[in-house]
Motif scaffolding. Sequence first.
Motif, PDB file in Angstrom:
ATOM      1  N   UNK A   1       0.852  -1.184   0.000  1.00 56.36           N
ATOM      2  CA  UNK A   1       0.000   0.000   0.000  1.00 56.36           C
ATOM      3  C   UNK A   1       0.888   1.233   0.000  1.00 56.36           C
ATOM      4  N   UNK A   2       0.641   2.131  -0.953  1.00 58.28           N
ATOM      5  CA  UNK A   2       1.347   3.418  -1.007  1.00 58.28           C
ATOM      6  C   UNK A   2       0.363   4.498  -0.578  1.00 58.28           C
ATOM      7  N   UNK A   3       0.671   5.181   0.510  1.00 57.23           N
ATOM      8  CA  UNK A   3      -0.194   6.239   1.038  1.00 57.23           C
ATOM      9  C   UNK A   3       0.413   7.580   0.650  1.00 57.23           C
ATOM     10  N   UNK A   4      -0.346   8.336  -0.127  1.00 64.54           N
ATOM     11  CA  UNK A   4       0.173   9.567  -0.705  1.00 64.54           C
ATOM     12  C   UNK A   4       0.682   9.264  -2.097  1.00 64.54           C
ATOM     13  N   UNK A   5      -0.216   8.783  -2.956  1.00 65.78           N
ATOM     14  CA  UNK A   5       0.188   8.299  -4.284  1.00 65.78           C
ATOM     15  C   UNK A   5       0.819   9.380  -5.138  1.00 65.78           C
ATOM     16  N   UNK A   6       0.412  10.633  -4.934  1.00 62.99           N
ATOM     17  CA  UNK A   6       0.944  11.710  -5.770  1.00 62.99           C
ATOM     18  C   UNK A   6       0.666  11.447  -7.235  1.00 62.99           C
ATOM     19  N   UNK A   7       1.677  11.594  -8.063  1.00 61.87           N
ATOM     20  CA  UNK A   7       1.496  11.377  -9.506  1.00 61.87           C
ATOM     21  C   UNK A   7       1.667   9.911  -9.894  1.00 61.87           C
ATOM     22  N   UNK A   8       2.039   9.052  -8.932  1.00 62.21           N
ATOM     23  CA  UNK A   8       2.070   7.619  -9.190  1.00 62.21           C
ATOM     24  C   UNK A   8       3.426   7.001  -9.470  1.00 62.21           C
ATOM     25  N   UNK A   9       4.492   7.798  -9.499  1.00 63.28           N
ATOM     26  CA  UNK A   9       5.800   7.243  -9.894  1.00 63.28           C
ATOM     27  C   UNK A   9       6.299   6.190  -8.907  1.00 63.28           C
ATOM     28  N   UNK A  10       6.263   6.492  -7.620  1.00 69.58           N
ATOM     29  CA  UNK A  10       6.760   5.527  -6.633  1.00 69.58           C
ATOM     30  C   UNK A  10       5.961   4.230  -6.694  1.00 69.58           C
TER      31      UNK A  10
ATOM     32  N   UNK B   1      -7.767  15.229  -7.640  1.00 70.09           N
ATOM     33  CA  UNK B   1      -7.077  15.473  -8.920  1.00 70.09           C
ATOM     34  C   UNK B   1      -5.832  14.616  -9.054  1.00 70.09           C
ATOM     35  N   UNK B   2      -5.150  14.394  -7.935  1.00 68.88           N
ATOM     36  CA  UNK B   2      -3.953  13.547  -7.986  1.00 68.88           C
ATOM     37  C   UNK B   2      -4.315  12.085  -8.207  1.00 68.88           C
ATOM     38  N   UNK B   3      -5.457  11.648  -7.684  1.00 69.62           N
ATOM     39  CA  UNK B   3      -5.906  10.269  -7.927  1.00 69.62           C
ATOM     40  C   UNK B   3      -6.123  10.061  -9.421  1.00 69.62           C
ATOM     41  N   UNK B   4      -6.809  11.001 -10.073  1.00 76.47           N
ATOM     42  CA  UNK B   4      -7.026  10.893 -11.517  1.00 76.47           C
ATOM     43  C   UNK B   4      -5.706  10.950 -12.276  1.00 76.47           C
ATOM     44  N   UNK B   5      -4.835  11.842 -11.829  1.00 78.99           N
ATOM     45  CA  UNK B   5      -3.523  11.988 -12.483  1.00 78.99           C
ATOM     46  C   UNK B   5      -2.710  10.698 -12.360  1.00 78.99           C
ATOM     47  N   UNK B   6      -2.676  10.132 -11.150  1.00 77.98           N
ATOM     48  CA  UNK B   6      -1.914   8.901 -10.927  1.00 77.98           C
ATOM     49  C   UNK B   6      -2.459   7.761 -11.775  1.00 77.98           C
ATOM     50  N   UNK B   7      -3.774   7.642 -11.851  1.00 82.84           N
ATOM     51  CA  UNK B   7      -4.373   6.589 -12.671  1.00 82.84           C
ATOM     52  C   UNK B   7      -3.967   6.733 -14.133  1.00 82.84           C
ATOM     53  N   UNK B   8      -4.044   7.955 -14.658  1.00 85.25           N
ATOM     54  CA  UNK B   8      -3.658   8.188 -16.065  1.00 85.25           C
ATOM     55  C   UNK B   8      -2.191   7.858 -16.288  1.00 85.25           C
TER      56      UNK B   8
END
Length: 251
Positions: A81-90, A111-118
């Motif tokens: 589990x990654x808490x604080x996904x941000x843009x998703x790189x980690x 907005x970051x959830x959508x960004x990370x998913x994309x």
Amino acid sequence: MDRAVLREDMVDSLEYDAKGVVRSEAVGLAMRDVPRHEFVEDEDAAYADRAFERYGTTVLAPSTAARLLEALSPSEGDDVLVVGAGVGYTAAVVAEIAGPERVHAVDITRRLVYEARRNLASAGYGEVLVDRRDGMEGLPEYAPYDCILLEAAAIEPPRALVRQLADDGRLVMPLGAGGQSLVTVGPTGRVEERHGPIAFKPMLVEGEQADTVERNRTVREDREHAERGSSRRHGWEHEWLDWDERLQGRR
């Protein structure tokens, strides 16, 4: 220059030079494979060792991400589990090691959830689940986790995250307020290992995220307000005055 070559150069500099933050083969290979340019708006600077800002969050510099990943030390097949996904790189680098279907991520900012998913989908890690949650509560539906990575600072390990660890699981997080340390926390909630100083923004609570439509007082502010108010007496809390006695005294 070819992006694969840029990734090789980036990881080489993190393994050697004066940094030496990439120490394991697993992290080194994963960072060589994950296309960081899919997660960074400025593609020309995607493989430079620098941080960026996006929607009120910090996109970690590769060297900082590597420190977190080495401390987390995920293995193939681990539930993470990654808490604080941000843009998703980690989360993408973790997915390269553990497997995309094994990685879950949450962020409090929609907005970051959508960004990370994309970004994850574009980079080939669309199976990573990213949900909009208050990170303090984790993602209990998919617990227990072998590894939890908290990408924000807290003054103590969040209890809900500790409860979601497997019996031999570990939580990696920046611990502290002013002077922070990167630590590994075990299932008992105790710090088991320290990995040196680090500096992260504090963990957000509901209402503090950058995309909040209406800025309400947050849980943290409610608590601070209550603490200040506990030592202050309001009108209805003052002792009743005997006005008849006071008026008689003036006669």
